[in-house]
Design a protein around this motif. Structure first.
Motif, PDB file in Angstrom:
ATOM      1  N   VAL A 694       0.852  -1.182   0.000  1.00 41.91           N
ATOM      2  CA  VAL A 694       0.000   0.000   0.000  1.00 41.91           C
ATOM      3  C   VAL A 694       0.892   1.237   0.000  1.00 41.91           C
ATOM      4  O   VAL A 694       1.701   1.426   0.906  1.00 41.91           O
ATOM      5  CB  VAL A 694      -0.945   0.016   1.214  1.00 41.91           C
ATOM      6  CG1 VAL A 694      -1.804   1.283   1.198  1.00 41.91           C
ATOM      7  CG2 VAL A 694      -1.830  -1.227   1.213  1.00 41.91           C
ATOM      8  N   VAL A 695       0.727   2.063  -1.017  1.00 45.56           N
ATOM      9  CA  VAL A 695       1.553   3.264  -1.162  1.00 45.56           C
ATOM     10  C   VAL A 695       0.804   4.496  -0.677  1.00 45.56           C
ATOM     11  O   VAL A 695       1.347   5.335   0.056  1.00 45.56           O
ATOM     12  CB  VAL A 695       1.971   3.453  -2.637  1.00 45.56           C
ATOM     13  CG1 VAL A 695       2.805   4.721  -2.802  1.00 45.56           C
ATOM     14  CG2 VAL A 695       2.740   2.235  -3.131  1.00 45.56           C
ATOM     15  N   LEU A 696      -0.452   4.609  -1.075  1.00 47.64           N
ATOM     16  CA  LEU A 696      -1.291   5.750  -0.707  1.00 47.64           C
ATOM     17  C   LEU A 696      -2.534   5.199  -0.031  1.00 47.64           C
ATOM     18  O   LEU A 696      -3.155   4.258  -0.530  1.00 47.64           O
ATOM     19  CB  LEU A 696      -1.668   6.554  -1.950  1.00 47.64           C
ATOM     20  CG  LEU A 696      -2.361   7.908  -1.723  1.00 47.64           C
ATOM     21  CD1 LEU A 696      -1.372   8.929  -1.195  1.00 47.64           C
ATOM     22  CD2 LEU A 696      -2.978   8.417  -3.027  1.00 47.64           C
ATOM     23  N   ARG A 697      -2.890   5.806   1.100  1.00 46.13           N
ATOM     24  CA  ARG A 697      -4.026   5.325   1.878  1.00 46.13           C
ATOM     25  C   ARG A 697      -4.955   6.499   2.184  1.00 46.13           C
ATOM     26  O   ARG A 697      -4.492   7.601   2.496  1.00 46.13           O
ATOM     27  CB  ARG A 697      -3.525   4.693   3.185  1.00 46.13           C
ATOM     28  CG  ARG A 697      -4.580   3.935   3.973  1.00 46.13           C
ATOM     29  CD  ARG A 697      -3.986   3.368   5.256  1.00 46.13           C
ATOM     30  NE  ARG A 697      -2.968   2.364   5.034  1.00 46.13           N
ATOM     31  CZ  ARG A 697      -3.209   1.085   4.770  1.00 46.13           C
ATOM     32  NH1 ARG A 697      -4.456   0.662   4.670  1.00 46.13           N
ATOM     33  NH2 ARG A 697      -2.215   0.235   4.598  1.00 46.13           N
ATOM     34  N   PHE A 698      -6.257   6.283   2.049  1.00 45.57           N
ATOM     35  CA  PHE A 698      -7.202   7.337   2.407  1.00 45.57           C
ATOM     36  C   PHE A 698      -7.024   7.687   3.881  1.00 45.57           C
ATOM     37  O   PHE A 698      -6.749   6.826   4.719  1.00 45.57           O
ATOM     38  CB  PHE A 698      -8.634   6.890   2.126  1.00 45.57           C
ATOM     39  CG  PHE A 698      -8.948   6.764   0.664  1.00 45.57           C
ATOM     40  CD1 PHE A 698      -9.057   7.897  -0.138  1.00 45.57           C
ATOM     41  CD2 PHE A 698      -9.112   5.514   0.070  1.00 45.57           C
ATOM     42  CE1 PHE A 698      -9.326   7.782  -1.498  1.00 45.57           C
ATOM     43  CE2 PHE A 698      -9.393   5.393  -1.285  1.00 45.57           C
ATOM     44  CZ  PHE A 698      -9.498   6.537  -2.072  1.00 45.57           C
ATOM     45  N   VAL A 722      -3.869   3.560  -3.435  1.00 44.35           N
ATOM     46  CA  VAL A 722      -2.971   3.053  -4.487  1.00 44.35           C
ATOM     47  C   VAL A 722      -2.235   1.850  -3.915  1.00 44.35           C
ATOM     48  O   VAL A 722      -1.600   1.950  -2.857  1.00 44.35           O
ATOM     49  CB  VAL A 722      -1.963   4.112  -4.957  1.00 44.35           C
ATOM     50  CG1 VAL A 722      -1.021   3.534  -6.007  1.00 44.35           C
ATOM     51  CG2 VAL A 722      -2.679   5.338  -5.523  1.00 44.35           C
ATOM     52  N   VAL A 723      -2.324   0.706  -4.601  1.00 48.55           N
ATOM     53  CA  VAL A 723      -1.709  -0.527  -4.132  1.00 48.55           C
ATOM     54  C   VAL A 723      -0.837  -1.111  -5.246  1.00 48.55           C
ATOM     55  O   VAL A 723      -1.286  -1.255  -6.382  1.00 48.55           O
ATOM     56  CB  VAL A 723      -2.769  -1.584  -3.737  1.00 48.55           C
ATOM     57  CG1 VAL A 723      -2.090  -2.782  -3.079  1.00 48.55           C
ATOM     58  CG2 VAL A 723      -3.811  -0.994  -2.818  1.00 48.55           C
ATOM     59  N   ASP A 724       0.394  -1.457  -4.887  1.00 44.33           N
ATOM     60  CA  ASP A 724       1.327  -2.104  -5.804  1.00 44.33           C
ATOM     61  C   ASP A 724       1.311  -3.607  -5.499  1.00 44.33           C
ATOM     62  O   ASP A 724       1.694  -4.030  -4.403  1.00 44.33           O
ATOM     63  CB  ASP A 724       2.719  -1.507  -5.599  1.00 44.33           C
ATOM     64  CG  ASP A 724       3.796  -2.206  -6.420  1.00 44.33           C
ATOM     65  OD1 ASP A 724       3.446  -2.991  -7.327  1.00 44.33           O
ATOM     66  OD2 ASP A 724       4.987  -1.972  -6.139  1.00 44.33           O
ATOM     67  N   VAL A 725       0.871  -4.410  -6.470  1.00 45.88           N
ATOM     68  CA  VAL A 725       0.746  -5.853  -6.263  1.00 45.88           C
ATOM     69  C   VAL A 725       1.764  -6.574  -7.155  1.00 45.88           C
ATOM     70  O   VAL A 725       1.625  -6.566  -8.386  1.00 45.88           O
ATOM     71  CB  VAL A 725      -0.676  -6.349  -6.596  1.00 45.88           C
ATOM     72  CG1 VAL A 725      -0.818  -7.815  -6.193  1.00 45.88           C
ATOM     73  CG2 VAL A 725      -1.728  -5.504  -5.886  1.00 45.88           C
TER      74      VAL A 725
END
Length: 786
Positions: A694-698, A722-725
């Motif tokens: 998880v790069v960006l979290r609400f 925004v999640v990098d998988v």
């Protein structure tokens, strides 16, 4: 919309001629809707113009109804809230903007049409409804609009002096705004962190006809109660709301974490948009904070559009009228930044700091033959601090081109002879494919526009091309898939192509290409002999093969469902929300993994555009762990006996209370795996190397709302944005937000381009957290609240 030449031409025409009324013609509903809006009305418009809508529309309705024309009505269609349509060229500039909607025509031929039942009912705003059936053609459509418009022209010709006088009065009231309702001015803060984005925002207002000044020296403004809060990057100086809603009552309810400042410092060089100018309302409309109540009707369009957060530029609402006397210089030329260079002449290395400005991506592609690397951590050189993601270029014969390009793009270059000790990786120039469908192209058009404005080369490919290309990795490094209409089934099916039981084609080819019948087709970026058929399972398999071979797939917003639903990714799902209402809103997000290349150049907080879905959920245990194991969204009491404090005691036996489980925040639950589950299915669990990142979290619930509509924000708060998988040798980067929307979201653009530029090094700086623990540096409110 000012990113489009059509909109700019319309605006320039208005600024040349200053019409008192601007009319916009449309077709969608029967028979003739003449707009007054249905509310909530845009809160920044002068009340005079709202009255003028009613005046003109009701005159048309009266005259048309007198002549026996059915189905001419107003009020119950467009809400008049969002300034996203062409007629706001007028409404934002003290003129009257209005429009029609008429019954669509299927061609020149006349035929019997059945009118939808919900349009033929009599209501308070439609006392003379359309007929259930009618003989109709495009000629009727045109005749109705022309007839109504002739009445409007008649009315304005008889009352021309009155409309001209009002136009003048609205301008006078706009000039007085600085000392009547306020604010005195807006400041676009130019503190050196993102000067290009700040200049671009100032230039936008210049294109809108607004007057822009540059502050000659630092200015300190007194901060009223509503503006006393710790400043945050990209946010207007307003109190953040509690519980996902705007603060009602005292601003102190927002409970800022540290002492509130009593003044706001605005540095010299900042752009000042004074409110004592004729077009002050347009400026205020675009920089202010919007609040759309969920008690109002469902919104017609976006509910929030505050440009400071969306552009990742700090703006300040200045109510201190002393700003009007501060030394400042009128900016006659378009706002622009010239890059700078410092350091010794004998520099061996050039550094371009990471700023999360799109110009960084432009620079990389402009100098595509120059070797560059990116620092994987922050560092210092010659007393200056640089951020992770700073570009490092060894001085050489091509240095002159670097310095020239950086100056042109507004970037700062520091030359150094120091031996920089920092981990780094090469930054290449990825081959980008922008994938589109044949069902809808408007939303992805904004991605095309942004890439083209920033001079980022890309190949425009249809889902059909992807379906027919098994070796995508031979051609591309990155596939970008902007939002498209419909769900995963629609994505796979596309425009339906049906085969009958006898094997024959049920329809026939639907071409999109140049022909004698369609001479204007085919000159655009793509064409097809038959647009039927979508991505298909073959196309999805080709994308998965592309990723596993080392490619990067970036599905945006609604399209994030594609890899999740088809099992291309693991550890991420889409939550079904029940209470969330966030339609076209601006919300706050936290950069929780600043070591990720996707986050290079970003500060801790960012304002982002979000439109209701998707709400992503990470659970590294997949079906075996994660949510539900130790509190959280799945926790709760089922139906039974007793009060909220009285336990639900089963019948026929003494009460045996359950053991209390540890409370875990949403973030901690993402990596939680029940020990008993691990003991029995450990081999089936996702390896740590493939855990979603998880790069960006609400933001947490109390600080989530930034602008627009938000209710039920707890369902969105602290979920991944925004999640990098990791998938095989490649990656799928999922966006719950839309980072390229209507030329409003320049602040989010580099989330996409960072991912693309570092497509082959997205694992840099990755240290998976311990099971059941939040990643290092993550701030969550969940555990504290529980």
């Amino acid at each position: 919309g000012m990113g489009l030449a059509l909109s700019r031409n319309q605006m320039h025409t208005f600024l040349d001629w200053h019409p008192q009324v601007l009319h916009d013609l449309h077709e969608s509903v029967p028979f003739l809707y003449t707009s007054t809006g249905m509310g909530p009305y845009n809160a920044w418009l002068d009340p005079i113009v709202v009255s003028e809508w009613q005046e003109l529309s009701y005159y048309e309705i009266q005259k048309m109804t007198e002549r026996g024309v059915p189905g001419v009505w107003t009020h119950g269609f467009y809400d008049g809230w969002a300034p996203n349509y062409m007629f706001f060229v007028a409404q934002g500039h003290n003129s009257i903007g209005r429009f029609y909607e008429t019954f669509g025509g299927r061609g020149a031929d006349t035929g019997e049409r059945t009118v939808p039942a919900d349009s033929t009912s009599r209501t308070w705003f439609r006392p003379n409804p359309p007929l259930p059936k009618i003989r109709w053609s495009i000629r009727d459509n045109i005749n109705l609009q022309e007839s109504a418009l002739l009445f409007a022209l008649e009315y304005t010709s008889h009352n021309g002096q009155q409309f001209l006088q009002r136009f003048y009065e609205k301008g006078q009231r706009s000039v007085a705004k600085a000392t009547t309702e306020g604010p005195a001015a807006w400041a676009i803060v130019n503190d050196g962190r993102r000067p290009v984005l700040a200049a671009q925002l100032a230039a936008l207002f210049q294109n809108l006809g607004a007057e822009v000044h540059r502050l000659d020296q630092d200015f300190t403004a007194a901060a009223p109660a509503a503006e006393k809060k710790p400043g945050e990057a990209g946010a207007a100086a307003e109190a953040r709301p509690a519980e996902g809603k705007p603060v009602e009552g005292k601003a102190a309810e927002a409970k800022p974490e540290k002492k509130e400042p009593q003044t706001v410092r605005i540095p010299a060089g900042s752009y000042i948009l004074r409110m004592d100018q004729p077009y002050s309302r347009m400026v205020d409309m675009l920089l202010d904070t919007q609040y759309y109540s969920t008690n109002d009707p469902r919104p017609y369009d976006d509910t929030g559009w505050t440009l400071g957060p969306l552009r990742n530029v700090k703006t300040v609402r200045v109510t201190d009228t002393a700003i009007l006397k501060a030394p400042m210089t009128f900016a006659a030329a378009p706002a622009h930044v010239t890059g700078t260079v410092d350091g010794p002449d004998a520099a061996t290395l050039y550094i371009v700091d990471a700023t999360a400005e799109p110009a960084m991506a432009t620079l990389r592609y402009r100098l595509k033959d120059v070797a560059m690397s990116a620092a994987e951590d922050g560092f210092e050189a010659d007393g200056q601090k640089f951020h992770a993601g700073a570009l490092l270029i060894v001085a050489g014969a091509d240095s002159h081109g670097l310095l020239a390009a950086a100056k042109d793009l507004g970037l700062h270059v520091h030359g150094t002879a120091a031996d920089i000790k920092v981990a780094r990786h090469a930054v290449g120039v990825p081959r980008i494919a922008l994938m589109h469908t044949w069902t809808a192209t408007q939303n992805e058009g904004w991605f095309r526009l942004m890439l083209e404005e920033e001079k980022i080369p890309y190949t425009y490919v249809s889902d059909q091309t992807v379906r027919a290309t098994p070796n995508l990795k031979d051609q591309f490094d990155v596939i970008l898939y902007p939002p498209a209409a419909g769900d995963v089934a629609r994505t796979l099916r596309g425009v339906p192509r049906r085969t009958l039981p006898d094997g024959s084609d049920a329809g026939g080819a639907i071409p999109w290409k140049k022909s004698d019948l369609t001479p204007s087709f085919g000159d655009g970026p793509d064409q097809s002999d038959d647009i039927r058929g979508g991505l298909g399972l073959e196309g999805a398999a080709n994308i998965e093969r592309f990723v596993e071979a080392g490619g990067l797939f970036i599905p945006i917003a609604s399209n994030a469902a594609l890899p999740i639903t088809l099992g291309m990714t693991e550890g991420v799902s889409i939550a079904q929300t029940r209470q969330l209402q966030a339609r076209g809103a601006v919300v706050n997000a936290d950069v929780v993994d600043r070591k990720s290349p996707i986050a290079y150049g970003y500060d801790e907080h960012l304002g982002v555009y979000f439109n209701q879905a998707p709400v992503l959920r990470v659970a590294v245990g997949g079906d075996f762990g994660g949510f539900g194991g130790g509190g959280g969204e799945q926790e709760g009491r089922t139906s039974g006996r007793g009060s909220l404090t009285d336990p639900d005691i089963p019948q026929g036996r003494p009460w045996n209370p359950p053991e209390a489980e540890p409370k875990r925040s949403k973030v901690e639950q993402e990596t939680y795996i029940d020990p008993e589950i691990r003991e029995f299915v450990g081999a089936l669990l996702l390896p740590k190397q493939l855990w979603p990142r998880v790069v960006l979290r609400f933001a947490p619930d109390k600080s989530l709302w930034a602008s627009g509509m938000l209710a039920g924000g707890g369902e969105l708060a602290e979920t991944p944005a925004v999640v990098d998988v990791p998938v095989g040798r490649g990656h799928v980067v999922l966006f719950a937000i839309n980072p390229m929307w209507r030329q409003e979201t320049q602040g989010s653009f580099m989330l996409v381009m960072n991912a693309a530029l570092h497509w082959d090094h997205l694992g840099a700086g990755w240290k998976p957290p311990a099971e059941g623990a939040a990643p290092a540096g993550t701030k969550t409110a969940g555990a504290e609240e529980q």
